[in-house]
Design a protein around this motif. Structure first.
Motif, PDB file in Angstrom:
ATOM      1  N   MET A   1     -12.642 -34.887  10.139  1.00 26.38           N
ATOM      2  CA  MET A   1     -13.363 -34.620   8.978  1.00 26.38           C
ATOM      3  C   MET A   1     -14.604 -34.207   9.453  1.00 26.38           C
ATOM      4  SD  MET A   1     -13.771 -36.489   5.415  1.00 26.38           S
ATOM      5  CE  MET A   1     -12.133 -36.627   5.075  1.00 26.38           C
ATOM      6  N   LEU A  31     -12.518 -27.643  12.197  1.00 26.19           N
ATOM      7  CA  LEU A  31     -11.548 -27.871  10.981  1.00 26.19           C
ATOM      8  C   LEU A  31     -10.583 -26.670  11.038  1.00 26.19           C
ATOM      9  CD1 LEU A  31     -14.217 -27.727   7.907  1.00 26.19           C
ATOM     10  CD2 LEU A  31     -12.375 -29.404   8.747  1.00 26.19           C
ATOM     11  N   ASP A  35      -6.565 -29.505   6.976  1.00 25.06           N
ATOM     12  CA  ASP A  35      -7.679 -30.341   7.021  1.00 25.06           C
ATOM     13  C   ASP A  35      -8.249 -30.708   5.580  1.00 25.06           C
ATOM     14  OD1 ASP A  35      -7.284 -30.984   9.819  1.00 25.06           O
ATOM     15  OD2 ASP A  35      -9.050 -29.895  10.348  1.00 25.06           O
ATOM     16  N   GLN A  36      -8.802 -31.797   5.417  1.00 27.92           N
ATOM     17  CA  GLN A  36      -9.231 -32.091   4.043  1.00 27.92           C
ATOM     18  C   GLN A  36     -10.599 -32.348   4.107  1.00 27.92           C
ATOM     19  OE1 GLN A  36      -7.977 -35.698   2.232  1.00 27.92           O
ATOM     20  NE2 GLN A  36      -9.009 -35.149   0.423  1.00 27.92           N
TER      21      GLN A  36
END
Length: 145
Positions: A1, A31, A35-36
């Motif tokens: 992240m 990223l 992906d969050q």
């Protein structure tokens, strides 16, 4: 992240710094689609900024088609930024690191490096524009003939 960082003295608005950091992470492959991103609350708590600033950045990224908000779940990367492959990045980064070491050995400091790099970027941008103009002129001449 991704972990956002702010440079409060940069003169760049906070929301744009967040947008640029997401785009850079996409370019570098840190990223990837699926992906969050951190929640607005997490970013607000970590950076001590207004929640509307984070939401504005996320809306901008969504408008550009890079992320999508999923109600109750968060904000997720939709697609990457087109560009060189990760292998190309690695090769180019190593080459740039060697150049920086050589420049530092020659006595250049960080500001010198920035100025030189900016000048080279500006020069190549002008060359690219001139090449595009020449190509367009050649195409126009062919169309007339």
């Amino acid at each position: 992240m991704i972990e956002f960082n702010l440079d409060r003295g940069s003169g760049v608005s906070t929301y744009l710094q967040l947008v640029h950091q997401v785009k850079q992470a996409l370019r570098l492959g840190t990223l990837r689609p699926g992906d969050q991103l951190p929640t607005a609350r997490e970013v607000v708590e970590r950076l001590a900024i207004n929640p509307n600033t984070v939401l504005k950045a996320y809306r901008e990224l969504e408008r550009e088609g890079l992320v999508e908000g999923r109600p109750g779940m968060g904000t997720f990367v939709r697609e990457g930024v087109a560009g060189p492959t990760l292998a190309d990045h690695t090769r180019l980064r190593r080459s740039l690191e060697a150049w920086v070491r050589e420049a530092r050995a020659a006595g250049l400091d960080q500001e010198d490096l920035r100025a030189l790099f900016a000048a080279v970027l500006a020069g190549t941008a002008k060359e690219d524009t001139a090449e595009e103009d020449t190509a367009e002129e050649d195409t126009a001449k062919e169309d007339v003939a």
